[in-house]
Write a protein that holds these residues in place. Structure first.
Motif, short mmCIF file in Angstrom:
data_model
loop_
_atom_site.label_atom_id
_atom_site.label_comp_id
_atom_site.label_asym_id
_atom_site.label_seq_id
_atom_site.Cartn_x
_atom_site.Cartn_y
_atom_site.Cartn_z
N ARG A 246 0.65 -1.05 -0.15
CA ARG A 246 -0.01 0.06 -0.10
C ARG A 246 0.87 0.98 0.14
O ARG A 246 2.12 1.23 0.59
CB ARG A 246 -0.92 -0.05 1.28
N GLU A 263 -5.31 5.04 -11.85
CA GLU A 263 -6.46 4.33 -12.55
C GLU A 263 -6.20 3.64 -14.07
O GLU A 263 -6.80 2.51 -14.06
CB GLU A 263 -7.63 5.51 -12.79
N GLY A 266 -4.48 0.52 -13.44
CA GLY A 266 -5.17 -0.37 -12.45
C GLY A 266 -4.47 -0.52 -11.28
O GLY A 266 -4.59 -1.75 -10.36
N VAL A 267 -3.88 0.32 -10.81
CA VAL A 267 -3.37 0.40 -9.27
C VAL A 267 -3.81 1.37 -8.23
O VAL A 267 -3.39 1.49 -7.09
CB VAL A 267 -1.78 0.59 -9.52
N ALA A 268 -5.04 1.99 -8.73
CA ALA A 268 -5.60 2.94 -7.64
C ALA A 268 -5.85 2.28 -6.32
O ALA A 268 -5.66 3.02 -5.34
CB ALA A 268 -6.66 3.59 -8.61
N GLU A 269 -6.24 0.94 -6.35
CA GLU A 269 -6.54 0.37 -5.10
C GLU A 269 -5.39 0.39 -3.93
O GLU A 269 -5.85 0.35 -2.97
CB GLU A 269 -7.50 -0.61 -5.17
N ALA A 270 -4.28 0.47 -4.68
CA ALA A 270 -3.07 0.46 -3.67
C ALA A 270 -2.89 1.88 -2.89
O ALA A 270 -2.02 1.75 -2.26
CB ALA A 270 -1.73 -0.02 -4.32
N VAL A 272 -3.45 5.30 -0.75
CA VAL A 272 -4.29 5.92 0.25
C VAL A 272 -3.91 7.35 0.19
O VAL A 272 -2.58 7.73 0.48
CB VAL A 272 -4.01 5.49 1.56
#
Length: 397
Positions: A246, A263, A266-270, A272
């Motif tokens: 993260r 985005e 595809g790494v936006a979820e990593a 914070v």
């Protein structure tokens, strides 16, 4: 001595120059000198207060609109408010400074206080913090013209003794302002070691529900000059080997290209993104991190040095000769990558995540190097040595 410290940026505003000017002012006061800090109004901060043994006066100021420039963040200018010239000069008349320490070469309070110092033949130190440069060619040309037409003539009139923080600043000042060894001091950024000796204020991992996931922290305002794109570009390969990683981005986001790129990859979820945090919480973020990456577009500023001091493996993008007189050794007491080199960031991050023992060894060496060379007490003593000489020379008929 009576020392006037002048900076448009000052706490509670966050930022490297704000904290450095305040920390040095506190050190001057602790050493027995009388200090007056003059700055621009900010938020709900009081117009006049005592803090850390010295007085702070905040003059009314107008906030500059955000224009998308490479130094685009909330800047305020006091000269746009009627009467501030007289207010500033009256303050200085009453304080009767022996010397003036200006922070920032292109801010209006530095100019107004510099004109006062020149009129009253007072010695002046001017610390160069931000450089008028941009990766955008148009902005770069505009900044170069502003330096030549506005900043350089003002500095020529004020005749300060320059404090330059790193090699990039030295090269810049020689080219833009004609500085030399004869009128310059080469002191590094000052880091408040005492701030990192205190217990951390919170458990960042628990607060953000991160558990024991590998954690990269990137702390500092996001502007075009520090855009976080090299880190985002490196994330797909990092996540492939360490899928739980993260990244916490701490600071105000004035330039969101890294979010859009995350985005696309595809790494936006990593990611914070916390926004700005109080200064007292900064050590908690470094304590939670396995790795800190902030200065990946060129540089090694206050946030990176504080991360090193805290004992966290920190990656920056300067050369080994970046700080005159300070020996940096890549892979030993610092971790260096080329500016804007996502592949180098990827390789360095992976090597640290793959080898925790290596990460700990380098982090310990980074901390020792910063403490010995960048400690606030060390840097403040050098400033006071120069002030003492300037005032003594000034007093000689």
């Amino acid at each position: 001595m009576r020392i006037a410290v002048v900076n448009n940026f000052f706490p509670p505003r966050v930022g490297g120059s704000a904290h450095m000017s305040a920390s040095l002012a506190a050190e001057y006061a602790a050493a027995g000198h009388e200090v007056l800090a003059i700055t621009a109004a900010y938020g709900d901060a009081p117009a006049d207060e005592q803090r850390d043994g010295y007085r702070v006066v905040r003059l009314p100021a107008a906030k500059m609109p955000q224009l998308g420039l490479s130094i685009d963040f909330d800047m305020s200018f006091a000269s746009l408010k009627p009467g501030n010239w007289r207010r500033l000069w009256k303050l200085l008349d009453e304080f009767k400074p022996d010397a003036v320490h200006l922070h920032g070469q292109f801010f209006d309070l530095s100019w107004l206080a510099g004109f006062y110092a020149r009129r009253h033949k007072l010695p002046v130190l001017l610390t160069i913090h931000t450089l008028l440069i941009s990766d955008n060619k148009l902005y770069g040309r505009v900044f170069r013209v502003l330096d030549a037409v506005l900043v350089k003539p003002v500095l020529k009139y004020i005749r300060p003794r320059y404090v330059i923080l790193d090699k990039l600043g030295v090269d810049y000042c020689v080219e833009r302002y004609g500085t030399s060894d004869a009128n310059s001091e080469y002191f590094p950024i000052a880091v408040d070691t005492g701030h990192f000796a205190k217990p951390v204020t919170k458990d960042v991992r628990a607060e953000l529900e991160l558990g024991d996931a590998p954690l990269i922290v990137s702390l500092g305002h996001v502007i075009p000059l520090r855009n976080r794109l090299p880190l985002v570009e490196a994330l797909p390969a990092i996540l492939e080997r360490h899928p739980g990683v993260r990244v916490i981005v701490v600071g105000r986001v004035y330039h969101d290209a890294f979010l859009k790129r995350a985005e696309e990859l595809g790494v936006a979820e990593a990611l914070v993104v916390t926004g700005a945090v109080p200064k007292e919480d900064v050590p908690a973020y470094f304590a939670a991190a396995d790795i800190v990456t902030h200065d990946l577009n060129g540089g090694c500023g206050t946030a990176s040095l504080e991360a090193m001091l805290s004992g966290t493996a920190t990656i920056a993008s300067v050369t080994e000769d970046n700080y005159p007189g300070i020996e940096l050794r890549n892979g030993e007491n610092i971790l260096l990558v080329r500016p804007d080199d996502a592949e180098a960031v990827e390789q360095t991050v992976l090597s640290l995540l793959d080898d925790p023992a290596l990460r700990e060894r380098i982090a310990a060496r980074e901390s020792a190097m910063v403490r010995a060379n960048f400690g606030l007490d060390v840097v403040a003593e050098e400033h006071l040595r120069v002030f003492t000489k300037l005032v003594a020379d000034h007093d000689v008929p």
